[in-house]
Design a protein around this motif. Sequence first.
Motif, PDB file in Angstrom:
ATOM      1  N   ARG A 327       0.820  -1.223   0.000  1.00 17.36           N
ATOM      2  CA  ARG A 327       0.000   0.000   0.000  1.00 17.36           C
ATOM      3  C   ARG A 327       0.848   1.264   0.000  1.00 17.36           C
ATOM      4  NH1 ARG A 327      -4.517  -1.589   4.644  1.00 17.36           N
ATOM      5  NH2 ARG A 327      -5.278  -3.501   3.652  1.00 17.36           N
ATOM      6  N   LEU A 328       2.176   1.109  -0.052  1.00 17.51           N
ATOM      7  CA  LEU A 328       3.050   2.275   0.001  1.00 17.51           C
ATOM      8  C   LEU A 328       3.320   2.814  -1.395  1.00 17.51           C
ATOM      9  CD1 LEU A 328       5.732   1.270   2.660  1.00 17.51           C
ATOM     10  CD2 LEU A 328       3.503   2.366   2.979  1.00 17.51           C
ATOM     11  N   ASP A 332       5.502   7.661   0.082  1.00 16.08           N
ATOM     12  CA  ASP A 332       5.528   7.047   1.409  1.00 16.08           C
ATOM     13  C   ASP A 332       6.905   6.475   1.750  1.00 16.08           C
ATOM     14  OD1 ASP A 332       2.810   7.592   1.305  1.00 16.08           O
ATOM     15  OD2 ASP A 332       2.294   5.568   0.653  1.00 16.08           O
ATOM     16  N   VAL A 374       5.356  -0.197   9.620  1.00 11.18           N
ATOM     17  CA  VAL A 374       4.362   0.349   8.703  1.00 11.18           C
ATOM     18  C   VAL A 374       2.987   0.056   9.291  1.00 11.18           C
ATOM     19  CG1 VAL A 374       3.392   0.284   6.378  1.00 11.18           C
ATOM     20  CG2 VAL A 374       5.862  -0.017   6.708  1.00 11.18           C
ATOM     21  N   ASP A 376      -0.570   0.372   8.484  1.00 14.71           N
ATOM     22  CA  ASP A 376      -1.470   0.662   7.369  1.00 14.71           C
ATOM     23  C   ASP A 376      -2.836   0.010   7.552  1.00 14.71           C
ATOM     24  OD1 ASP A 376      -0.682  -1.927   7.122  1.00 14.71           O
ATOM     25  OD2 ASP A 376      -0.041  -1.804   5.032  1.00 14.71           O
ATOM     26  N   PRO A 379      -5.783   2.894   5.793  1.00 15.84           N
ATOM     27  CA  PRO A 379      -4.997   3.489   4.704  1.00 15.84           C
ATOM     28  C   PRO A 379      -4.942   5.010   4.742  1.00 15.84           C
ATOM     29  CG  PRO A 379      -6.372   1.715   3.880  1.00 15.84           C
ATOM     30  CD  PRO A 379      -6.782   1.926   5.296  1.00 15.84           C
ATOM     31  N   LEU A 382      -2.140   6.289   7.334  1.00 14.83           N
ATOM     32  CA  LEU A 382      -0.860   5.571   7.182  1.00 14.83           C
ATOM     33  C   LEU A 382       0.243   6.223   8.003  1.00 14.83           C
ATOM     34  CD1 LEU A 382       0.811   3.381   5.618  1.00 14.83           C
ATOM     35  CD2 LEU A 382       1.260   5.153   3.917  1.00 14.83           C
TER      36      LEU A 382
END
Length: 523
Positions: A327-328, A332, A374, A376, A379, A382
């Motif tokens: 999801r990065l 990010d 991380v 997440d 989202p 984040l």
Amino acid sequence: MNAITGLTPLSPLYKTQLSTTLPVQPAGQTSADTSLPATSVILGQDNSVSDSQTYSRQGQMPGAQTHYSWEADATDPLSALILAQLKSGPSGARFQGLGAALLEQLAANGGKAISQSVFASGSEISGPAALKPLQDDLRAHPNNSLTFSLTTASGATVQLSLASNDQGLAVNAEVLGGELSASELKGLSALASSFQSAIDGLSQVPPKLQLGELTQLDPKLFTSLQLNAKLQTPDGDQLFELRLDEKSRSVSLQGPSGELKLELDASNLQLLGNVTQRQSAINNYLEQFDAAQKRGQGDKDLISLFKDAFVQLNSADDQRSAAAEDRLSEKDRTLLSGLADFSASINETERYNNPMRPLEAERFSYTVSQTSSVNDEKPLELDVQQQQQSALKASYHQSLNPLVALTLSSERESQNYRYYEINDQASSSTRIAYHKGRLIEASATQQSTQNERVRTYVNGDLTRDLQTPASVTESRNLLSMINEVFEQERISQRDHRVSVLEGLLMPQRKNWLLQSSASKIAD
């Protein structure tokens, strides 16, 4: 009869129970004896047969004192190489070429097991019953040994071993838990060169790390690898271990000069940046390692091994891509190193070289690590954080006269030196955070504390005791910089379809990557 060169097989002069022909050692080596029952061959270039050119039933030349006793019929090129290496010199140097030859032969014969050994002795070893204890002892208690284990994607395990002592040399190879496919056999053969390169590097004095393609296994063929070695050197044993799988990679080496360890967590692909970003981080870490060696007067060979391990284990990520569930975004990852998390250490063997002051140790200890998190789960909220840190503890003696080597003894006249004690710590922490999908924080904090104590002795008397501390902490708000960089990237992509992102970020990375020197953080 033609001259014999290389490992060209020769036909026996008469029929024997062996179905294949006998290769001999490369031309130029001493004509020596092989224990080949009921087989005799001609050596050299003379076309005539004489007693002086013929092997006896026990494999010895007439008048020779050495007997060679084999575990199995010695009629293949691998056995010829084993014999040549047994005669080549010290047992620690006998694995040259053997690793590759064993791996290639295992692949060539479809994974069929291989077991061979040869022993040199001053008298004939009569029969398997007398030979087996020697074989068992060599494999159980070798002076030098190497084992290699490779797990295939289909679940089979390839196992190889090499062992030597003053009297013998043995090799084994087998496939357990299944059979190898044609593609796995081809992949196995392709690793032979890198496998041998790793063996040759470890056998050098000082040792070198030459892992090659061993760190870049094709995951469609192989899922894990382990390599262990114990090799004798003039100063003592070197112990080496390499482990690779889908979740982690590690290297350790322990020898007379000290030990090093490196462990990488390869499980979180989200942390991996592009090749340029990772190379920038690797270069920065290598600078930190060199700076630590220089400041603490560490062993250059051990530091060189450490650097090679760091580069080669991280190079495995050149072929990996981010996980499908990643999801990065590039933004990010901006304040990340782009490397997998790791922990590493170097510890030199302590030495006490001053008889007059036996508590003054010469030592070098260095640790460095990276950890990341991380969050997440949400989202739009984040949170990405990374911590890099290092510590150096070292002490050493230095002559007052750089032109005169320091030789400390119990005599006061030898006691003219400076004794350095180093105690340093450094860290760098970064964070990128979002709130409701909007970037609200991009920060970095670099810290360095350096302590140096130097005591000066003249003819054994302490004449000066100086302590020099240095400490700096620098916190930076990088939110505006990141927003501006990505806005320039967006415009360049829109107007010219050219990325300028790496060019803009490259000069900025010194502001958040690890810096051990207080002066560099302050710049």
